[in-house]
Scaffold this motif. Structure first.
Motif, PDB file in Angstrom:
ATOM      1  N   ALA A  83       3.721  11.563   6.819  1.00 48.99           N
ATOM      2  CA  ALA A  83       2.336  11.103   6.625  1.00 48.99           C
ATOM      3  C   ALA A  83       1.364  12.284   6.702  1.00 48.99           C
ATOM      4  CB  ALA A  83       1.994  10.043   7.665  1.00 48.99           C
ATOM      5  N   GLY A  87      -0.821  13.540   3.560  1.00 46.96           N
ATOM      6  CA  GLY A  87      -2.226  13.164   3.737  1.00 46.96           C
ATOM      7  C   GLY A  87      -3.152  14.363   3.766  1.00 46.96           C
ATOM      8  N   TYR A 167      10.082   4.353   2.870  1.00 45.91           N
ATOM      9  CA  TYR A 167       8.669   4.015   2.630  1.00 45.91           C
ATOM     10  C   TYR A 167       8.598   2.676   1.917  1.00 45.91           C
ATOM     11  CZ  TYR A 167       3.779   4.837   1.314  1.00 45.91           C
ATOM     12  OH  TYR A 167       2.418   4.746   1.165  1.00 45.91           O
ATOM     13  N   GLU A 171       1.173   2.899   3.148  1.00 49.49           N
ATOM     14  CA  GLU A 171       1.262   3.658   4.411  1.00 49.49           C
ATOM     15  C   GLU A 171       2.226   3.019   5.413  1.00 49.49           C
ATOM     16  OE1 GLU A 171      -0.250   6.255   3.677  1.00 49.49           O
ATOM     17  OE2 GLU A 171      -1.675   5.497   2.220  1.00 49.49           O
TER      18      GLU A 171
END
Ligand SMILES: Cc1cc2nc3c(=O)[nH]c(=O)nc-3n(C[C@H](O)[C@H](O)[C@H](O)COP(=O)(O)O)c2cc1C
Length: 192
Positions: A83, A87, A167, A171
């Motif tokens: 993440a 991100g 995944y 998110e």
């Protein structure tokens, strides 16, 4: 199963779960890492791996120039790392410093190999073609890094030892439940 039908794939999450991995690159004295969920093997011999990378990613520019990439498969407990690199952009920060990404040395390329990955491929670029809003990038696997003892004798991941990071879209991460494993011999179940 009752289904509704739509012509629009919408957020395009229907095909998940997929393994969330980290692509690594180096170019011009800089290193970078980004999350990818869109990736898959495309050939056994020679071994070729494909990744879908949007041309607007900083990684795309570095990969196009260096013509090599690493793909690092991460355990579920490192989902936060996925993440983090997914991100943020390498055009603004050094993700290796910012997120304390420890490295193992590559043997056939210069790409960073992540210490936390349970396996990683070093790939040399074969093809890079823009399709829609992503580029489909294929590379020959020239080296494989494998954590000791996490794959069984038949080559499959031992889910008792490593739970892969998967995944689901939006998110959301999950892993594979070790008690869900089934071995189904295709010669027994299929029809030749
Ligand atoms: C779980 C996850 C999966 C992602 N999968 C992809 C992908 O397959 N292809 C892609 O181009 N971007 C994907 N992204 C987005 C990039 O990782 C993200 O835009 C990243 O900041 C790009 O970094 P860069 O600008 O340093 O290259 C994903 C992000 C996350 C969090």
């Amino acid at each position: 199963m009752l289904k509704v039908v739509a012509e629009d794939a919408g957020a395009f999450y229907q095909h998940y779960p997929r393994a969330a991995a980290i692509v690594t690159v180096t170019y011009g004295g800089r290193k970078n890492a980004m999350a990818v969920a869109w990736h898959c093997p495309v050939s056994f011999a020679p071994p070729i791996y494909g990744i879908a990378v949007a041309p607007k990613r900083y990684t795309y520019h570095m990969l196009s120039e260096s013509k090599q990439f690493g793909i690092n498969f991460m355990p579920f407990e490192k989902a936060e790392t996925i993440a983090s690199v997914g991100g943020s952009s390498g055009s603004f920060i050094d993700k290796f410093t910012e997120f304390n990404l420890a490295e193992d040395r590559a043997i056939k390329t210069e790409v960073p190999i992540l210490k936390d990955a349970y396996t990683a491929y070093e790939c040399r670029l074969i093809d890079n073609r823009v399709i829609g809003d992503h580029a489909w990038i294929t590379g020959e696997i020239v080296a494989v890094h494998i954590a000791e003892n996490v794959f069984k004798e038949n080559g499959i991941l031992d889910l008792n030892l490593v739970q892969p990071a998967l995944y689901l879209g939006a998110e959301t991460y999950c892993s594979a439940e070790k008690n869900s494993v089934k071995v189904l011999d295709r010669d027994k179940f299929g029809r030749r």
